[in-house]
Scaffold this active site. Structure first.
Site, PDB file in Angstrom:
ATOM      1  N   VAL A  93       0.719  -1.155   0.079  1.00 46.44           N
ATOM      2  CA  VAL A  93       0.065   0.142  -0.033  1.00 46.44           C
ATOM      3  C   VAL A  93       0.816   1.183   0.029  1.00 46.44           C
ATOM      4  O   VAL A  93       0.609   2.377  -0.748  1.00 46.44           O
ATOM      5  CB  VAL A  93      -1.031   0.060   1.048  1.00 46.44           C
ATOM      6  CG1 VAL A  93      -2.018   1.406   1.109  1.00 46.44           C
ATOM      7  CG2 VAL A  93      -1.812  -1.229   1.224  1.00 46.44           C
ATOM      8  N   CYS A  94       1.750   1.353   0.915  1.00 44.91           N
ATOM      9  CA  CYS A  94       2.764   2.294   0.961  1.00 44.91           C
ATOM     10  C   CYS A  94       3.577   2.680  -0.359  1.00 44.91           C
ATOM     11  O   CYS A  94       3.522   3.983  -1.090  1.00 44.91           O
ATOM     12  CB  CYS A  94       3.891   2.097   1.725  1.00 44.91           C
ATOM     13  SG  CYS A  94       3.359   1.761   3.537  1.00 44.91           S
ATOM     14  N   THR A  95       3.753   1.683  -1.394  1.00 47.69           N
ATOM     15  CA  THR A  95       4.308   1.999  -2.469  1.00 47.69           C
ATOM     16  C   THR A  95       3.412   2.587  -3.355  1.00 47.69           C
ATOM     17  O   THR A  95       3.833   3.431  -4.286  1.00 47.69           O
ATOM     18  CB  THR A  95       4.875   0.424  -3.057  1.00 47.69           C
ATOM     19  OG1 THR A  95       5.372  -0.287  -2.155  1.00 47.69           O
ATOM     20  CG2 THR A  95       5.470   0.542  -4.642  1.00 47.69           C
TER      21      THR A  95
END
Ligand code: BEZ
Length: 210
Positions: free
Chosen positions: A44-46
């Site tokens: 998700v962070c990516t």
């Protein structure tokens, strides 16, 4: 420390992917977004960091500097930046703070121990040119944020900083706005001689000022 709207955003020094910064000097006189993400090399962070890089022109247009933060080491940030470029199509174009000792995360209450005592939650602070917090939000690690909504909030904040108006539910730039209750009808008549729509005396609607 819990930071509230209207509080001065605390100053700090930190190493970032774009060098060592003193926060207050870096954001001086500008609007700023400071956001945490839980961990490098996570899915998700990516996607969030790729999308935020894609929005660079939109942040620039609004005079906003963006800083990301995680509690990973600087060397990890550099390696992960390659993955973001390759998988999301946008190279990281804003500084990522390497807060491996959690100094900044603690200062900004980005670690919520009942969620995780090692990772930050997804926090966003929008900070004004006066260095005061204008908006903050916290999302859990499993929910990616909507950075278009962050831009919408900034549009509202910048409009309301210039004019004595507020923005209604689901407002988008260009739509009607609301004269704030602190403005008397007499004062409003000077600014809006053509008048306003008022389905109730306290609900005064005018076109967005420019
Ligand atoms: C993610 O970015 O996908 C993620 C990070 C930490 C926990 C869960 C998901």
């Amino acid at each position: 420390m819990t930071l509230h709207i209207g509080d001065v955003a605390p100053d700090f020094e930190a190493d970032t992917t774009e060098g060592h910064i003193r926060f207050h000097d870096y954001i001086d006189g500008k609007w700023a977004v400071l956001f945490s993400h839980p961990k490098n090399f996570t899915p998700v962070c990516t996607t969030e960091l790729g999308y935020t890089s894609k929005l660079k022109d939109e942040f620039d247009k609004r005079g906003v500097v963006v800083l990301g933060l995680s509690v990973d080491a600087l060397s990890d940030h550099a390696k992960w930046a390659d993955d973001i470029r390759e998988t999301q199509g946008y190279a990281l174009n804003f500084p990522l703070i390497a807060d491996h000792d959690k100094t900044v995360a603690t200062l900004y209450d980005m670690i919520h121990p009942n969620a995780s005592d090692t990772m930050t939650v997804r926090t966003v602070f929008v900070i004004g040119p006066d260095k005061k917090v204008k908006m903050s939000l916290n999302y859990p690690a499993s929910t990616g944020r909507n950075f278009d909504e962050i831009l919408r909030v900034i549009d509202s904040l910048q409009l309301t900083a210039q004019h004595k108006v507020a923005t209604p539910v689901n407002w988008k730039p260009g739509e009607d706005v609301i004269i704030v209750p602190a403005v008397s009808d007499e004062e409003a008549r000077q600014k809006y001689p053509e008048g306003w729509k008022a389905p109730r005396p306290y609900l005064r609607i005018v076109p967005q000022p420019h």
